[in-house]
Design an enzyme around this catalytic site. Structure first.
Site, PDB file in Angstrom:
ATOM      1  N   ASP A 143       0.872  -1.161   0.000  1.00  0.00           N
ATOM      2  CA  ASP A 143       0.000   0.000   0.000  1.00  0.00           C
ATOM      3  C   ASP A 143       0.919   1.223   0.000  1.00  0.00           C
ATOM      4  O   ASP A 143       1.598   1.507   0.991  1.00  0.00           O
ATOM      5  CB  ASP A 143      -0.883  -0.017   1.248  1.00  0.00           C
ATOM      6  CG  ASP A 143      -1.847   1.162   1.310  1.00  0.00           C
ATOM      7  OD1 ASP A 143      -1.637   2.140   0.568  1.00  0.00           O
ATOM      8  OD2 ASP A 143      -2.801   1.105   2.107  1.00  0.00           O
ATOM      9  N   TYR A 197      -6.077  15.854 -10.451  1.00  0.00           N
ATOM     10  CA  TYR A 197      -5.386  15.143 -11.516  1.00  0.00           C
ATOM     11  C   TYR A 197      -4.259  16.001 -12.089  1.00  0.00           C
ATOM     12  O   TYR A 197      -3.135  15.535 -12.297  1.00  0.00           O
ATOM     13  CB  TYR A 197      -6.381  14.765 -12.618  1.00  0.00           C
ATOM     14  CG  TYR A 197      -5.776  13.998 -13.769  1.00  0.00           C
ATOM     15  CD1 TYR A 197      -5.669  12.615 -13.719  1.00  0.00           C
ATOM     16  CD2 TYR A 197      -5.320  14.652 -14.911  1.00  0.00           C
ATOM     17  CE1 TYR A 197      -5.120  11.899 -14.785  1.00  0.00           C
ATOM     18  CE2 TYR A 197      -4.773  13.958 -15.971  1.00  0.00           C
ATOM     19  CZ  TYR A 197      -4.671  12.583 -15.902  1.00  0.00           C
ATOM     20  OH  TYR A 197      -4.115  11.883 -16.943  1.00  0.00           O
ATOM     21  N   LYS A 239      -0.123  15.182 -12.133  1.00  0.00           N
ATOM     22  CA  LYS A 239       0.715  15.069 -13.329  1.00  0.00           C
ATOM     23  C   LYS A 239       1.790  16.156 -13.372  1.00  0.00           C
ATOM     24  O   LYS A 239       2.966  15.870 -13.657  1.00  0.00           O
ATOM     25  CB  LYS A 239      -0.152  15.127 -14.589  1.00  0.00           C
ATOM     26  CG  LYS A 239      -1.163  13.993 -14.702  1.00  0.00           C
ATOM     27  CD  LYS A 239      -0.504  12.621 -14.612  1.00  0.00           C
ATOM     28  CE  LYS A 239      -1.517  11.497 -14.814  1.00  0.00           C
ATOM     29  NZ  LYS A 239      -0.913  10.162 -14.578  1.00  0.00           N
ATOM     30  N   THR A 242      -6.622   0.367 -21.434  1.00  0.00           N
ATOM     31  CA  THR A 242      -6.816  -0.334 -20.168  1.00  0.00           C
ATOM     32  C   THR A 242      -8.268  -0.770 -20.054  1.00  0.00           C
ATOM     33  O   THR A 242      -9.146  -0.293 -20.790  1.00  0.00           O
ATOM     34  CB  THR A 242      -6.475   0.586 -18.986  1.00  0.00           C
ATOM     35  OG1 THR A 242      -7.382   1.710 -19.011  1.00  0.00           O
ATOM     36  CG2 THR A 242      -5.038   1.090 -19.071  1.00  0.00           C
TER      37      THR A 242
END
Length: 289
Positions: free
Chosen positions: A70, A165, A169, A202
């Site tokens: 984790d 997000y 990035k 994916t």
């Protein structure tokens, strides 16, 4: 560089980009430590486990080693690196790919109208990449060889799915730049860089495309297999001029052209430069310590 099989850690490799990168590195003969939390079917809504990925790495020609980790727990991450040091005595490639990605990321609305948990990717995604790199660096500097890669995307430089997000990035791109400065300052033969991956085939994205073909159908002409970036990373690792690239954020599709890499079926995925008119930020060379 040692004549023994290169040793890699790929974080967040139960499925998606991490799985593809791990399997691709396995096809080049690497020993790959596959990390993630999914140990059995049902641990996640999407298919894939660390053991399945490790088996796929071995089937591809490498040696896959699954480690349940984790990446929000620093003690577990420390144990992972202790295991690699004890079993292999070296680390050649670290791929920081683990990220807390939720389905709600793509839901309509502004950031305050979406669940607060979307901010988790600043922890498992950005901070986790820092922790893993912090643990990898001493090994790589001591052996005077290594490559740290952050899996990023164009959302670092334009709005994409909200500030969490984007911060994830952009932060990875900047960490690669700053880590490269420190490695150069130490005189270490260690490179750090960030790679913008394209839209990936994916299970998550394929399901989105099937559910809403009007919105996402255009991606069929642009999509990359999850393995594609793994082959690019291997080419970088093998490039004698790698250190001239250290610190940069690079577009995976453009690197593939440079190294003569094609995707499945002989496809050449397009660059964000051509599809979106977006390129990575170029950081200034000023250093303040």
């Amino acid at each position: 560089m040692s004549d023994t099989a290169p040793v890699a850690i790929v974080t967040g490799a139960s499925r998606g980009a991490g799985r593809g990168i791990a399997v691709a590195l396995g096809s080049h003969g690497c020993t790959v430590y596959v990390t993630g939390r999914s140990e059995k079917v049902g641990d996640h809504a999407l298919p894939g486990t660390i053991y399945e990925t490790a088996q796929a790495v071995t089937a591809a020609g490498g040696t896959g080693i699954a480690v349940r980790c984790d990446h929000s727990d620093d003690a577990q991450v420390q144990a992972l690196f202790d295991q690699v040091r004890a079993e292999q005595g070296r680390l050649d490639i670290l791929v920081n790919n683990a990220a807390a990605i939720y389905d709600e990321l793509g839901m309509p609305g502004n950031f305050w109208e979406k669940p607060l948990k979307l901010g988790d990717m600043i922890d498992v995604g950005l901070r986790s990449g820092y922790v893993a790199s912090w643990l990898a660096a001493p090994m790589m500097v001591a052996q005077d060889h290594g490559l740290i890669v952050f899996t990023s995307a164009s959302g670092a430089a334009h709005y994409s799915m909200g500030p969490a997000y984007g911060a994830h990035k952009a932060g990875m791109d900047k960490m690669a730049f700053d880590m490269a400065v420190d490695f150069r300052d130490a005189g270490a033969n260690v490179a750090a860089l960030s790679i913008w991956m394209g839209a990936l085939a994916t299970d998550r994205l394929l399901a989105m495309m099937e559910a809403d073909p009007d919105k996402f159908g255009y991606l069929r002409d642009q999509i990359e297999t999850p393995e594609f970036t793994g082959h690019v990373i291997w080419a970088l690792h093998s490039d004698p001029e790698l250190h001239s690239l250290s610190g940069r954020t690079l577009i995976g599709a453009e690197l593939a052209v440079k190294y003569g890499i094609q995707d499945e079926g002989g496809r050449q995925p397009p660059s964000y430069r051509d599809t979106h008119n977006v390129v990575p930020h170029v950081h200034h060379p000023l250093v303040i310590r």
